[in-house]
Scaffold this motif. Structure first.
Motif, PDB file in Angstrom:
ATOM      1  N   ARG A  99       0.837  -1.200   0.000  1.00 16.15           N
ATOM      2  CA  ARG A  99       0.000   0.000   0.000  1.00 16.15           C
ATOM      3  C   ARG A  99       0.868   1.244   0.000  1.00 16.15           C
ATOM      4  O   ARG A  99       1.888   1.303   0.689  1.00 16.15           O
ATOM      5  N   ASP A 100       0.483   2.189  -0.802  1.00 18.57           N
ATOM      6  CA  ASP A 100       1.134   3.506  -0.826  1.00 18.57           C
ATOM      7  C   ASP A 100       2.662   3.422  -0.816  1.00 18.57           C
ATOM      8  O   ASP A 100       3.315   4.127  -0.049  1.00 18.57           O
ATOM      9  N   GLY A 101       3.223   2.551  -1.642  1.00 15.95           N
ATOM     10  CA  GLY A 101       4.670   2.470  -1.751  1.00 15.95           C
ATOM     11  C   GLY A 101       5.364   1.749  -0.615  1.00 15.95           C
ATOM     12  O   GLY A 101       6.587   1.693  -0.573  1.00 15.95           O
ATOM     13  N   GLU A 102       4.625   1.200   0.315  1.00 21.63           N
ATOM     14  CA  GLU A 102       5.249   0.421   1.395  1.00 21.63           C
ATOM     15  C   GLU A 102       4.729  -1.009   1.358  1.00 21.63           C
ATOM     16  O   GLU A 102       3.673  -1.287   0.786  1.00 21.63           O
ATOM     17  N   THR A 103       5.487  -1.906   1.940  1.00 21.52           N
ATOM     18  CA  THR A 103       5.101  -3.307   2.005  1.00 21.52           C
ATOM     19  C   THR A 103       5.127  -3.763   3.450  1.00 21.52           C
ATOM     20  O   THR A 103       6.154  -3.639   4.126  1.00 21.52           O
ATOM     21  N   LEU A 104       3.998  -4.264   3.914  1.00 21.76           N
ATOM     22  CA  LEU A 104       3.924  -4.858   5.247  1.00 21.76           C
ATOM     23  C   LEU A 104       4.254  -6.341   5.130  1.00 21.76           C
ATOM     24  O   LEU A 104       3.706  -7.035   4.262  1.00 21.76           O
TER      25      LEU A 104
END
Length: 163
Positions: free
Chosen positions: A64-69
């Motif tokens: 999401r939004d350029g980040e990865t959880l």
């Protein structure tokens, strides 16, 4: 006794899974996850003479939004029919969820029975914000970090799931 699965266990694990589900699909999934290197960890419930149950957590990403959880997919949980309804599955899930928290996973995703998994903290409401190939009451999540899923995101399962 709950312990980490070892390669020596793999044949017995396949048998446990096949007997638990009365088919080979889930056992084949486990082997594909291993072959692809996507297994986060596997646990077994074992007596001195035999395995009675198995659980596998695989790598799962939520983008999401350029980040990865970094998260985990719980699948499958398998208990030999003779040992079902004795708490082995719940014990394996509790141990596995604790391991995921220790490893720093933000959340755990499961597609499972909507009457069973909520007893262990999973909820369909926690998964509603996620974009995934699954939806509805059987698609559930457990946040290991508070509000980890609040902002939603796209679920990326390991290739072996075929989704």
């Amino acid at each position: 006794m709950i312990r980490d699965a070892t390669p020596r266990d793999f044949g017995a694990i396949r048998a446990v899974i096949r007997h638990a589900f009365d088919r080979a699909d889930e056992a084949n999934l486990v082997e594909r996850l291993r072959d692809d290197g996507d297994v986060l960890f596997e646990l077994v419930e074992a007596s001195d003479i035999a395995l009675q149950a198995h659980i596998l957590y695989s790598r799962l990403k939520i983008e999401r939004d350029g980040e990865t959880l970094e998260a985990a997919a719980l699948a499958p949980v398998s208990v030999l029919p003779a040992f079902q309804r004795a708490g082995l599955g719940k014990a394996l899930i509790a141990a596995g969820n604790a391991r995921c928290a220790h490893l720093g996973c933000a959340a755990i995703i499961v597609l499972g029975h909507p009457d069973y998994y909520p007893q262990l903290g999973f909820s369909a409401a926690a998964a509603e914000s996620l974009e995934a190939p699954f939806s509805g009451p059987a698609f559930m999540a457990l946040e290991l970090r508070p509000d980890a899923l609040k902002a939603g995101g796209r679920v990326r399962y390991a290739r072996a799931f075929g989704v």
